[in-house]
Structure formats: structure tokens, C-alpha cells
Design a protein around this motif. Structure first.
Motif, PDB file in Angstrom:
ATOM      1  N   PHE A 605       0.843  -1.200   0.000  1.00  0.00           N
ATOM      2  CA  PHE A 605       0.000   0.000   0.000  1.00  0.00           C
ATOM      3  C   PHE A 605       0.878   1.250   0.000  1.00  0.00           C
ATOM      4  CE2 PHE A 605      -2.601  -3.301   1.960  1.00  0.00           C
ATOM      5  CZ  PHE A 605      -3.710  -3.244   1.122  1.00  0.00           C
ATOM      6  N   ASN A 607       0.727   3.776   1.751  1.00  0.00           N
ATOM      7  CA  ASN A 607       1.043   4.279   3.095  1.00  0.00           C
ATOM      8  C   ASN A 607       2.104   3.425   3.794  1.00  0.00           C
ATOM      9  OD1 ASN A 607      -0.317   1.996   3.816  1.00  0.00           O
ATOM     10  ND2 ASN A 607      -2.077   3.056   4.721  1.00  0.00           N
ATOM     11  N   THR A 609       2.223   0.066   4.204  1.00  0.00           N
ATOM     12  CA  THR A 609       1.771  -1.209   4.765  1.00  0.00           C
ATOM     13  C   THR A 609       1.961  -2.314   3.724  1.00  0.00           C
ATOM     14  OG1 THR A 609       0.188  -0.159   6.212  1.00  0.00           O
ATOM     15  CG2 THR A 609      -0.223  -2.484   5.657  1.00  0.00           C
TER      16      THR A 609
HETATM   17  C1  LIG Z   1      -2.673   1.644   4.889  1.00  0.00           C
HETATM   18  O1  LIG Z   1      -3.628   1.520   3.829  1.00  0.00           O
HETATM   19  C2  LIG Z   1      -4.424   0.308   3.826  1.00  0.00           C
HETATM   20  C3  LIG Z   1      -5.302   0.358   2.598  1.00  0.00           C
HETATM   21  O2  LIG Z   1      -5.846   1.576   2.412  1.00  0.00           O
HETATM   22  C4  LIG Z   1      -5.195   0.248   5.124  1.00  0.00           C
HETATM   23  O3  LIG Z   1      -5.956  -0.950   5.172  1.00  0.00           O
HETATM   24  C5  LIG Z   1      -4.232   0.271   6.284  1.00  0.00           C
HETATM   25  O4  LIG Z   1      -4.924   0.303   7.503  1.00  0.00           O
HETATM   26  C6  LIG Z   1      -3.328   1.509   6.223  1.00  0.00           C
HETATM   27  N1  LIG Z   1      -2.320   1.420   7.269  1.00  0.00           N
HETATM   28  C7  LIG Z   1      -2.058   2.382   8.097  1.00  0.00           C
HETATM   29  C8  LIG Z   1      -1.008   2.157   9.132  1.00  0.00           C
HETATM   30  O5  LIG Z   1      -2.667   3.449   8.016  1.00  0.00           O
END
Ligand SMILES: *[C@@H]1O[C@H](CO)[C@@H](O)[C@H](O)[C@H]1NC(C)=O
Ligand SMILES: *[C@@H]1O[C@H](CO)[C@@H](O)[C@H](O)[C@H]1NC(C)=O
Ligand SMILES: *[C@@H]1O[C@H](CO)[C@@H](O)[C@H](O)[C@H]1NC(C)=O
Ligand SMILES: *[C@@H]1O[C@H](CO)[C@@H](O)[C@H](O)[C@H]1NC(C)=O
Ligand SMILES: *[C@@H]1O[C@H](CO)[C@@H](O)[C@H](O)[C@H]1NC(C)=O
Length: 896
Positions: A605, A607, A609
Motif C-alpha cells: 500500500f 502508506n 503497509t
Molecule cells: C494503509 O492503507 C491500507 C489500505 O488503504 C489500510 O488498510 C491500512 O490500515 C493503512 N495502514 C495504516 C497504518 O494506516
């Protein structure tokens, strides 16, 4: 004609036979014959089948029922065969004869249906007068029920009315007056065996017959009385009776010696021949050694046979030093066969009644003796029935013959494993039971039973062979005695006729579809899906449907019975095993279907992850997924079950490493078993997961399990001169292997191709790419087509130019001139203004040049003079013999 004829019907028959009261002419079917000292009445009883006749003897005033005792005492014998043919024999000197001269004898008898009263009208009186004048001084008749000896009493000599009594003793004076003409009367008899002396009345009461006529005296005895003895004469058992008969006239007593000896044995037989021996010298009857046989004859049923008849019937009459021997072929026409069943077993008897006559002379009291034996022979032979199996397995019908029997046997019923049925029922069931007459006078039955009939049992000795087994017991009855017997048999026939169940399968994006065709033996097997038997509950879960010939199931690729063979970034190869077993645990079909199902295993992802899915694979069977961790063993699965472990972590944690390659940042981590949980080598499990982050581009790379990779089959690389490989990245260090195909790529990802001249160690040759293009079908010439390299140069029409990459020498690259590398941007593939998704194949025309002789423009370098002399280079390029053109294609690449 049935067995249960009423008397009314028989009365009609008797009339038809000509047996009617007060008839005088000899009726049809009755034969009267004089046979020397015997008289024979024969009655053809064929139309009275199953009914006996009885006879009454006429004593001059009345008819007296001919009982057994009367018959043996009075010289009669009545005898019948199973078909009612009757023979009545009477000695000429029977009890009731009246003859003044001992030459003319008359027998009168009456014949009636057995059981009918003496007064019954349905009877016939027969009478026959015979003349017999050639009396020997002693005549012996051995009939089946009596022994008879007739001796001369007075010797006629010259001179009127003078006859000399034989052996006359005088001196016994009973006080009466001497009268020369008073008749000589029987007084007493003394038997030699037991030494008993009896009055004539006592002897009569004991069943003996004693009589005197004008010239002869007669003694008749049944067999086996206390006064008879059994002797062995030249190996033949004989009954002997010897007596002195005392005759008395007034004070004068005369004695006569009467002896008879009759055989009770002497028969031997083989399957072909009956042999009957009679001693030549019947010593109990002889008083000297000097015996001369004057003549001897053979006969049947009391009647002499002439030489022609004997020859025609293969009868032999021979004389040895000790015996007269009669040989009769078994089954000769003068006898008859009869069926018998004793203790449920089948026998036949062959019955025949030969006769022997002898005339001998000796210097003794009776100088000549005529000796006649009527000797009924009944030979009982076991004839165990047999079953002949004429089955031709391919016809799928049991064809059998059961035999062999005389005609007086009937097949009544047939017992199968399923029960008993009558012959009529068997025919109604289509078994076609038929009586068959055999040339030897025997008969049998044929029957046909189709393999498919329920009475036939089936067994499978091996997978593809069927044994058909017919277990059958035939129930018979003898018609004359109504005695049952039976014969069992088991027939077996084998055919390699089993069609085993077949299994086929297909997959879609989520399910295995399995279709099972039952084969020739129906749904007669156990289905094992994965490790489990297909119970109704599981069947329900797998959407089981069936009809008469097939069943189908649909199994999800993640179902517990599927196993995972291999995992790629976005695909999971799953396999379903289906085994069919019969009730003996034999495997009828072992089927497995392996399909790749799309499934996202890693996600990156923006972000930061990363998520990864670890799957239990077949090559590490004992893996407990909850024990998997990332590099940092504190990072355990967010979720796990018996199939999956799900990891979700940030690229800055859990021991994730980072590296830079070209313009990408690549994060890597590994999933493996927690240290200390690795029990065996087979438990080793290591997957590398990585995410690449470019400028606003993220993509995944494939990963696989280590160190238990699936075996790689290198498909005929050795024979390829030129090959095209797809590299993982622009470093051209790692390449996709065959099993990675179809390689799945995101649209953003470039493709790194390398074309290599293989197996050449010649530094002077150089490989050039002439044309390269992509197609969406595997066929090189298919359309649509996207040009990548045209005449050795990038396709300038394409906004995302194909880019050549330099080749530098390393461990793998020995001759740089043998390699060309280029990079293709996938956005190149536009169809109707939209970027293509789905499969592509890349093809190249490759030119191999001699570097020392660059006669072709292409051979001067990849896209060297092309850019300056744009339109001229194509000409006569292939006119030289120095360049070789090869063709090469990529395997399937999937764009998503
Ligand atoms: C990062 O993005 C994914 C998909 O949008 C989401 O499920 C996940 O919780 C996010 N992680 C953080 C640490 O924000
Ligand atoms: C079949 O026939 C046999 C022989 O005649 C007899 O003994 C038996 O009782 C019969 N069986 C039946 C069920 O009628
Ligand atoms: C039974 O099902 C199979 C497919 O599973 C089909 O091919 C066949 O025609 C069916 N037979 C009958 C009698 O419906
Ligand atoms: C896996 O290990 C966990 C924890 O040690 C345990 O609770 C679980 O029963 C194990 N699962 C299997 C299938 O052995
Ligand atoms: C081709 O043209 C380029 C400039 O466009 C020039 O630099 C190069 O030297 C020329 N090559 C040849 C072989 O003429």
C-alpha cells in the motif's frame, strides 16, 4: 398316454388289443409258441404302458390266480418289462397238464389287468397245445423261479405193454394184495440235504412239485429252500436239490433219483460285454467222468437263436475245457435299459434273459440229460450325470448340456442360487430348455442362460475381469418308479468386460468441477475426495448431482480437500485428488486435477503497509501456520488457520530490509518458521516477500517457497540455438523460469528481454535483432500486432520506445556479441486507444552474422546506420550467404 387311465379306458384298450372274453382266434399282440419242453405266451403290452397284467392258470376245471408259490410249484413264470410286455412261460409238465402219452401238452391261462377281480370281464383266455416227443431220459429246466427235473420212469422196450420200471426195489409189504395193473403212486420223498423224508403232502405244502405221469416222474423246487444246497461248480455258484422219490404199488416200493442243479451266478460284465459262464460238467448231476456233450445252443427269452441271428447281434457261444461261455454285447436289442434312482443317484440297469441248452450223454443211470437254463440278467450301472459346458463367453450366454439319461427320465425342476423353478418356468424365463436325443439311445437336455440373468452371479477376480457363475441343480425323476435324483453343477465363464469408471475435470476461477462416469458396473464404488470419503454431508457441501450414469461435484479451490502445490504472487496452484475404490479396496480410478487460481498473495500500500498471505503447501505437510513469523520473530501472523497465515506490517518494521535498484526502492522480508520450531528438513519453509516502490508506482514481485522448490523441467532448452528470456529487472541477473509462466505483470512494469545465442563459443559471430513484435495470440503472425523493433531499430512510431540495454561480460556472459537486451514498456500495447490487458507474446527475427564480414547492413551493428540511411537498408540484406535468420518467441505474459 397318461398314467392314470381309468378301467373304462383300459377296457377299451383291451378290446383294441383284441383281449376280449370268449374270443377264440389268437388276438393281435399275443404270441403263443412251443419251445421244446416249455410253452411261451408273449403279450405286447406297449399300449397298456404302466399297467401290469396278471394271469390265472386253468387246472382243468377252474382258473386259479397264479401266485408266486403256485408258479414255482407248478412250473409257471410270468414276467413283464417296464412297458407292460408280458411273457408267460409254462413247463410242458406243469401241474395241470393231462397227457396220456407224455407227448401232447396243453396250457390254458387267462390274462387280466392286474388288480381286477377274477370275475372281471376284461380278460382273455389263451390256450396252446404243443407236442414234445424227444424226451431225454433226464430233462432239467432252470427257470428263474424254479428248478425242475423230469426223469424217465419206465423204459419202453420192444413188446406191447411191457415196460420196465427203473430201479425197482421189492420187499416192502404193506399188506395189500399184489395187483400188477394197479397204478404206481407217489409215496414219499427223501431230500439229500437235511436228509429229511416227507410225505408227498408235506412236500407239496412246502412248495415242492412232485408228479408222475405214464412214463416220467417229476420234481420241482423253488430256490433257496431248506432242502436245497449251494455249491460252487467250476467257479459258478449253483443251487442243488437232490431227492429220492419213493413210488409205491401195493407191497412194492420203487425209488427214483431226481437231481437238479441250477446256476445262480457266473455273470461278469464290462461296459461293452456281458459274459455268462456255465460249467461244462455240472458235477452234482454226474455220476461218472465220461461225459460227452452232444449239442449246446444259445437262446433268448427261452427261444433258441439260429446262427445268423447270433452273428447279426454279435452274440458268441463258445466252449472251453471247463465252461460254456455266452457273450452278449451290452445294450443288445434283445434286452432293455431301465433307469433307477437310489439315494438320489442315477443308475441304469440293462436287462436281458439269455438261455443255454445242453444235451450230454454218460454211461450212467440216465444216459442222456437235456439241460436248459433261462437266466435273467440285470446289470446295474451307476451313470452319474455330467454337465457339458458349451459356453462361448463372448456370446454372454451360458450354454450347457446335462446328460445322459435313458428315455424313462424326466427333468422336473432347476434350482438356481435364487430358487427353484420348473422346466416350464425356465422356458418362460427364456432359458430354452430342450430335450436332445443322442445317437446311443440316451438323451440329455440343453439350456441357455444369459449372463445378464439374475440367476447368474458375478464376481471380479481382477479390476477389469468379470467372472459369471451359474450354480445350478437339475432335479430329475425316473418315470417308471417316480424316484427323484438330482445333479448339481457350477459353470464359470470369464470376460474382460469391465468398463471402469472414468473421471474428468475442469476448473474455472474458483472451482474444480469433477465429472465421474460410472462405467459398466454402476455407482458401485467409494469416492475419496482428498483424504476423505465422500459422505452425504460432504457430497452436499460439494454440490453433488447425479443421474443414472454420472455424478458431478464442484469443489472450491480453497476447500479442505484441495492441496496447494505452489504459490505465485497472484496465483495459487491447487490440486484436487479423487480416488474411486471398490468394496475390496481396489483403486478403480486415481484422478487428480491441478489448476491455477488467481489470488493476491502480497499487497503493497502507498502508506507503507505490506500484507502477505502464507499458505500451507503440499511440500511442507506438517507445517503449523501459526508458528510462522517474519524476520523479527515477534511478528506473528495477524490471523492463521490450517490453510492460511496472514501478515500485515509496515515496511519500517519486522526486520524488513530496503535496497535501491535503478529507480526503485525494494523492501524485502521473509516468512519462515520460528527458530526452534523447525523439527525436520521437511519443515523448512521460507518465502521472500518484497515490495518495490517507484515514483508513484508500486508493484509486487513473485516469491516462492524455499528450499523445497517444485522440480523444474527445462523444456528442451538444449536444442535451441537462440532463446529469449524475460529478466526480473534491468540488472538482467535473474530470469523467469519455465514454471513461472504465465508471468503476470502489472501494466506499469517494463519487460526486460534478453535474446541469447546459445551453445556457441565463437567470438566472431554476432547476434542482431531484426524485427521484434508482440501479439496477443501465441501465433507469430496473428493480429493485432505491435511492432517493437523494426529493421534492427526501435519502432519510432511507438511513444514508449523500446530501449536497448548494454550487455557486459559476467559469469554467464562470455561473449557479449552473443547477447542482445531490450526493455519494453507495456503501455505500448494499445488497442483502440485503451491499454491492452490480458496475454501477450513477444516474437523476434534474429540475424546471426559473421563479424568479420559485415556484408549486410544489419550486421554492421544494432541500429547503426539505420538512423542515417533510413529507407535504403532493407535492400538485398539477405542476398549474402553470411547471415542466418532465426525465429524466437517468448512464452505467455499476462498483463493486469
Ligand atoms: C494503509 O492503507 C491500507 C489500505 O488503504 C489500510 O488498510 C491500512 O490500515 C493503512 N495502514 C495504516 C497504518 O494506516
Ligand atoms: C425338484 O425335483 C427334485 C427331483 O425330482 C425333487 O426331489 C425336489 O423336491 C424338487 N424341488 C422342488 C422345490 O419341487
Ligand atoms: C447424466 O449426466 C451426464 C453429465 O454429468 C450427461 O452427460 C448425461 O447425458 C446424463 N445422462 C442422463 C441420462 O441424463
Ligand atoms: C499450532 O500451534 C498452536 C500453538 O502452538 C496450537 O495451539 C495449535 O493446536 C497447533 N495447530 C495444529 C494444527 O497443530
Ligand atoms: C548519422 O547521423 C548522426 C547525426 O544525426 C551522426 O552523428 C552520425 O555520425 C551519422 N552516422 C553515420 C554513420 O553517418
Amino acid at each position: 398316454m397318461g398314467h392314470f387311465l381309468g378301467f373304462g379306458m383300459l377296457w377299451f384298450l383291451l378290446l383294441a388289443l383284441g383281449i376280449g372274453a370268449q374270443k377264440h382266434s389268437v388276438p393281435r399282440g399275443i404270441d403263443l409258441e412251443c419251445l421244446g419242453n416249455l410253452i411261451r405266451f408273449s403279450l405286447d403290452g406297449s399300449q397298456l404302458w404302466g399297467h401290469g397284467l396278471e394271469a390265472d392258470a386253468f387246472d382243468g376245471a377252474n382258473f386259479i390266480p397264479l401266485t408266486r408259490k403256485l408258479a414255482s410249484q407248478c412250473g409257471y413264470r410270468m414276467q413283464s418289462d417296464p412297458w407292460g410286455n408280458v411273457k408267460l412261460f409254462a413247463s410242458a409238465q406243469h401241474c395241470f397238464f393231462e397227457s396220456n402219452d407224455d407227448e401232447t401238452f396243453t396250457v390254458t391261462a387267462r390274462i387280466r389287468l392286474s388288480g381286477s377281480p377274477v370275475s372281471e370281464a376284461a380278460m382273455y383266455t389263451v390256450s396252446k397245445t404243443c407236442i414234445y416227443s424227444v424226451w431225454a431220459s433226464r430233462e432239467i429246466i432252470c427257470n428263474a423261479n424254479y428248478m425242475e427235473v423230469s426223469v424217465i420212469r419206465r423204459v419202453p422196450t420192444t413188446g406191447d405193454d411191457f415196460e420196465k420200471e427203473l430201479t425197482e426195489y421189492e420187499g416192502v409189504d404193506d399188506g395189500s394184495d399184489y395187483e400188477v395193473d394197479s397204478p404206481l403212486k407217489l409215496w414219499k420223498v427223501q431230500f439229500h440235504t437235511g436228509g429229511q423224508t416227507m410225505t408227498i403232502e408235506e412236500a407239496h405244502n412246502k412248495g415242492y412239485g412232485l408228479a408222475v405221469s405214464s412214463t416220467r416222474a417229476l420234481l420241482r423246487s423253488p430256490y433257496n429252500t431248506p432242502e436245497t444246497a449251494t455249491l460252487d461248480v467250476s467257479g459258478v455258484p449253483m443251487q442243488v436239490i437232490k431227492a429220492h422219490t419213493f413210488l409205491k404199488r401195493k407191497w412194492m416200493v420203487k425209488t427214483l433219483e431226481s437231481s437238479a442243479a441250477c446256476p445262480t451266478g457266473g455273470v461278469t460284465f464290462t461296459e461293452e460285454m456281458i459274459t455268462w459262464r456255465l460249467p461244462l460238467k455240472i458235477t452234482p448231476l454226474l455220476s461218472s467222468e465220461h461225459v460227452t456233450i452232444i449239442e449246446y445252443h444259445m437262446g433268448i427269452d427261452g427261444k433258441r437263436l439260429d446262427a445268423t441271428t447270433m452273428a447279426a447281434r454279435n452274440y458268441r457261444l463258445t466252449m472251453t475245457d471247463s465252461h460254456i461261455i455266452v457273450e452278449i454285447p451290452m445294450g443288445s436289442v434283445d434286452g432293455y435299459y431301465k433307469s433307477q434312482a437310489t439315494d438320489y443317484q442315477y443308475y441304469i440297469t440293462y436287462n436281458i434273459e439269455p438261455m443255454l441248452e445242453m444235451l450230454w450223454k454218460e454211461t450212467a443211470m440216465y444216459d442222456d440229460t437235456r439241460y436248459k437254463v433261462l437266466f435273467p440278467i440285470a446289470i446295474k450301472m451307476a451313470r452319474p450325470p455330467f454337465i457339458q459346458d458349451n459356453t462361448v463367453a463372448e456370446k454372454r450366454v451360458f450354454d450347457l448340456f446335462v446328460g445322459s439319461f435313458r428315455s424313462d427320465v424326466a427333468l422336473v425342476n432347476i434350482t438356481f442360487e435364487t430358487g427353484v423353478i420348473s422346466v416350464a418356468e425356465a422356458n418362460a424365463q427364456g432359458f430354452n430348455v430342450q430335450e436332445q436325443l443322442l445317437p446311443n439311445g440316451f438323451k440329455g437336455y440343453t439350456m441357455q442362460v444369459p449372463f445378464s440373468d439374475p440367476v447368474v452371479r458375478r464376481e471380479n477376480p481382477t479390476l477389469d475381469v468379470t467372472d459369471y457363475i451359474l450354480s445350478v441343480t437339475f432335479g430329475f425323476v425316473t418315470l417308471l418308479e417316480n424316484a427323484p435324483f438330482s445333479h448339481p453343477g457350477i459353470l464359470k465363464s470369464s470376460l474382460q468386460d469391465v468398463v471402469l469408471p472414468t473421471v474428468t475435470g475442469t476448473c474455472d476461477l474458483e472451482y474444480f468441477y469433477v465429472n465421474v462416469a460410472y462405467g459398466s458396473q454402476g455407482h458401485n464404488f467409494v469416492v475419496v475426495v482428498g483424504q476423505r470419503e465422500l459422505t452425504p454431508d460432504i457430497a452436499n457441501e460439494y454440490r453433488y448431482t447425479q443421474n443414472d450414469t454420472h455424478f458431478t461435484i464442484a469443489v472450491h479451490f480453497l476447500a479442505p480437500d484441495a492441496v496447494f502445490e505452489i504459490v505465485w504472487a497472484s496465483l495459487l496452484r491447487s490440486r484436487l485428488n479423487v480416488v474411486l475404490k471398490n468394496n475390496r479396496d481396489w483403486t478403480l480410478n486415481d484422478f487428480s486435477l491441478s489448476c491455477s487460481f488467481p489470488m493476491t498473495m502480497i499487497e503493497c500500500f502507498p502508506n507503507g503497509t505490506m500484507t502477505a498471505l502464507a499458505v500451507k503447501v503440499e511440500s511442507v505437510p506438517d507445517l503449523n501456520l501459526s508458528h510462522l513469523t517474519l524476520r523479527d520473530s515477534r511478528c506473528k501472523p495477524a490471523y492463521s488457520d490450517h490453510i492460511f497465515a496472514f501478515f500485515s506490517f509496515n515496511v519500517n518494521s519486522c526486520g524488513t530490509t530496503r535496497k535501491f535498484i535503478n529507480n526503485y526502492m525494494i523492501y524485502e522480508n521473509e516468512v519462515s518458521l520460528e527458530s526452534g520450531k523447525v523439527a525436520t528438513a521437511a519443515d523448512q519453509y521460507l518465502i521472500t516477500i518484497s515490495c518495490s516502490y517507484g515514483i508513484s508506482i508500486t508493484y509486487t514481485l513473485p516469491f516462492n517457497t524455499m528450499p523445497n522448490p517444485e522440480p523444474v523441467v527445462d523444456a528442451a532448452m538444449g536444442v535451441l540455438l537462440v532463446r529469449m528470456q524475460l529478466a526480473l529487472d534491468s540488472s538482467y541477473l535473474v530470469f523467469y523460469l519455465d514454471e513461472h509462466y504465465p508471468v503476470v505483470k502489472y501494466l506499469q512494469e517494463p519487460l526486460y528481454f534478453e535474446v541469447e545465442l546459445m551453445r556457441s563459443t565463437d567470438p566472431q559471430v554476432e547476434l542482431f535483432l531484426e524485427n521484434c513484435w508482440a501479439t496477443s495470440e501465441e501465433e507469430r503472425t496473428s493480429v493485432p500486432k505491435w511492432d517493437l523493433i523494426v529493421d534492427g531499430c526501435q519502432n519510432l512510431v511507438d511513444p514508449y520506445h523500446t530501449m536497448f540495454h548494454p550487455v557486459s561480460a559476467d559469469a554467464r556472459v562470455h561473449f557479449r556479441s552473443h547477447f542482445k537486451r531490450f526493455e519494453v514498456k507495456m503501455f505500448s500495447f494499445v488497442s483502440e486507444g485503451v491499454a491492452l490487458k490480458g496475454q501477450i507474446f513477444v516474437h523476434c527475427d534474429v540475424v546471426i552474422c559473421d563479424a568479420n564480414s559485415p556484408t549486410d547492413s544489419l550486421c554492421r551493428g544494432q541500429c547503426m546506420n539505420k538512423q542515417n540511411t533510413s529507407a535504403t537498408s532493407k535492400r538485398d540484406r539477405r542476398s549474402t550467404g553470411n547471415a542466418r535468420v532465426e525465429q524466437v518467441s517468448s512464452r505467455k505474459i499476462v498483463l493486469i
